[in-house]
Design a protein around this motif. Structure first.
Motif: not given
Length: 93
Positions: A1-14
């Motif tokens: 998992m790269n940073w872009i995927k992590f930030i997208l998942w985090l943004g989606g969860l929020y």
């Protein structure tokens, strides 16, 4: 998992979390609006009007202190020299 995927998942969860909170608040406000037992406090007090008249005598009104609102500038400096004036806060010009 790269940073872009992590930030997208985090943004989606929020986003999902805040949408759930908004939906929950909206659901609760509907339930309160349907209920007619809204508890509201109100206070009432009987107040009798009283006419106030100034208790000044004609000698008080005729004095230069009442008419001018204080002392003259010359008298103010003499009071300051005599240290008769108490400063309670800073004077700004």
């Amino acid at each position: 998992m790269n940073w872009i995927k992590f930030i997208l998942w985090l943004g989606g969860l929020y986003t999902v979390y805040y949408l759930i909170l908004i939906a929950w608040d909206h659901h609760r406000s509907k339930r309160v609006a349907e209920n007619d037992d809204i508890h509201e406090l109100s206070f009432s007090e009987q107040v009798d009007a009283v006419s106030l008249t100034p208790e000044l005598s004609s000698a008080d009104i005729a004095s230069s202190m009442y008419a001018s609102g204080g002392v003259s500038l010359k008298n103010m400096f003499s009071l300051c020299r005599d240290e008769a004036v108490d400063y309670i806060k800073q004077v700004s010009f």
